[in-house]
Design an enzyme around this catalytic site. Sequence first.
Site, short mmCIF file in Angstrom:
data_model
loop_
_atom_site.label_atom_id
_atom_site.label_comp_id
_atom_site.label_asym_id
_atom_site.label_seq_id
_atom_site.Cartn_x
_atom_site.Cartn_y
_atom_site.Cartn_z
N LYS A 1 13.90 -5.38 -29.12
CA LYS A 1 12.74 -5.13 -29.82
C LYS A 1 12.49 -6.61 -30.64
CE LYS A 1 12.18 -0.33 -29.66
NZ LYS A 1 11.01 -0.18 -28.97
N ARG B 1 13.59 7.49 -20.72
CA ARG B 1 13.22 8.31 -19.53
C ARG B 1 14.65 8.20 -18.71
NH1 ARG B 1 8.37 3.93 -18.29
NH2 ARG B 1 8.48 4.21 -20.50
N1 BES Z 1 11.56 4.51 -28.46
C1 BES Z 1 10.51 3.80 -28.09
C2 BES Z 1 9.12 4.15 -28.08
C3 BES Z 1 8.81 4.21 -29.39
C4 BES Z 1 7.79 3.36 -30.08
C5 BES Z 1 8.90 5.31 -30.33
C6 BES Z 1 7.35 3.16 -31.19
C7 BES Z 1 8.26 5.23 -31.71
C8 BES Z 1 7.79 4.21 -32.10
C9 BES Z 1 10.85 3.60 -26.42
O1 BES Z 1 12.29 3.65 -26.10
C10 BES Z 1 10.25 2.20 -26.17
O2 BES Z 1 10.80 1.36 -26.54
N2 BES Z 1 9.36 2.53 -25.07
C11 BES Z 1 8.73 1.04 -24.59
C12 BES Z 1 8.40 1.25 -23.28
C13 BES Z 1 7.99 0.22 -22.53
C14 BES Z 1 9.13 -0.76 -22.38
C15 BES Z 1 7.76 0.74 -21.14
C16 BES Z 1 7.43 0.98 -25.37
O3 BES Z 1 6.52 2.13 -25.72
O4 BES Z 1 7.02 -0.11 -25.62
ZN ZN Z 2 13.04 1.62 -25.96
#
Ligand code: BES
Ligand code: ZN
Length: 487
Positions: free
Chosen positions: A260, A334
């Site tokens: 991230k 997931r």
């Molecule tokens: N934990 C995150 C989702 C999240 C984002 C929770 C912001 C709380 C606040 C999740 O694991 C994630 O990173 N999801 C990605 C998915 C993408 C790579 C398909 C996302 O939402 O950007």
């Molecule tokens: Zn994630």
Amino acid sequence: MKITLKPAQKIHANLSFAHLVKDLPSSHLSEEENAFLANLQKRNPEQLFFAVPRLGQLVAVILVSKETDPDVRTEECRRAGSKLADQLAEYRTGDCYLAAGDDVPFEHLTAMAEGLMLASYRFLPYLTGKNAEKQAFPEITLHVVHPDANQQALDKLTLIVRYTCFARDLVNEPPFTMNAGSFAERIAAEAARLGIRTEILGKNRIETLKMGGLLAVNRGSVDPPTFTILEYLPDNPANDRPVVLVGKGVIFDTGGMNLKTGSFMDGMKSDKAGAATMAAVTMAVAALQLPVHIVTLIPATDNRVDGNALLPGEVITMHDGTTVEVKNTDAEGRLILADALSYAKKLKPLLVIDAATLTGAAMRAIGHYGVVAMEEKAREAMSLLKTSGSEVYERIAEFPMWKEYDEQLRSDIADVSNLGSGNGGAITAARFLARFTDFPFIHLDIAGPAFIEKKEHYAPKGGTGTGVRLLIRFISNFIQHPSLHKQ
Ligand code: BES
Ligand code: ZN
Ligand code: ZN
């Protein structure tokens, strides 16, 4: 919990009190005070909470709003309760009377007490000395004055708030002081006190079960993963087959190799909120002795970078044998949830609900004002969940589960990809999960409301415990619907 609730006969006039009324004047104020309030109210017709200046004594009058939707009206009482909490924190008074006019239902008063208690939450373990003192909420006895007030109802309320705060505590705990193992231990310790059967599967057992999703995400971690199973089986459950709860327990989500960037990693200690919520719900249901058989599954690991960490493009084999092309290591939730869902199949569940901070897409779609939910084969349960959500004001925004979204998850080299190729990210994530189910299924994406940057009424900054009150209410309602659980 710093607040104790007790039923009482009448307001003790010399102590602090809050009076909930439909209209002014309040019988507990002097003529001058009532006139003062009537004047204030004329200038601020929208305002419902009024503090009356009296020496050394907090006196507040709260008006029940004219709102016609009963759920919104109840919510306004919770919000008034949170205003009262702010005042009590300032006054540092030990006793406070909470009373309502005869024509105000007890539920309004309990909602106020609920908002007050929820708002009194503080996360203090890492504050010392004066800083801790300044932030701490004072110890308060709330005497609840109403013809229907009874200790049992007040204890029930206190329990629900206590477990909401239990979930908040878990979410707020930073990753240095908590890993998958200690997270599971914290849950097990509390579960043991409540007679919940607990089993923590360690890495060896997870390997034997071939939980390829959980193991893959864990590869970048210095700590082993855990898979925690909680079972609450009362003597006379309303359901023959268990209700299964599944919670995403990502202790910290760096994104993994798809690291991230910028501020996107901030607050990612909250990625265990789904697990915290489901553990807390199980505990509250046991503490309330609700007649329902529940099994809760909590896969837990952090998602980090390391020499051995999972790489984008790898193909992994899941617990049920499905192969997954990992196109993005940040779509890790997931992967660990899918293993838990296929594990749930052998429990022959009546209904499975998962809670997860799963997608930024869910958060972008509705912000932090509600929970994004989808269902498969669980129409009627979803409708009850929506009703329950409005009642506790953790509202449900249902998204579609159209199968067309599956096309986005196609992979050339594996059975499925973990990354949607287009828009609708909250839905493709849910469609991915649904592949691993053969039972009635509800998915809750709590990415928006689980962790907030700024206090919102009785929800504190940080972990909010979203989903705890929602699911306790849902389960209470569910056991009263024979058509839903006698199948
Ligand atoms: N934990 C995150 C989702 C999240 C984002 C929770 C912001 C709380 C606040 C999740 O694991 C994630 O990173 N999801 C990605 C998915 C993408 C790579 C398909 C996302 O939402 O950007
Ligand atoms: Zn994630
Ligand atoms: Zn995540």
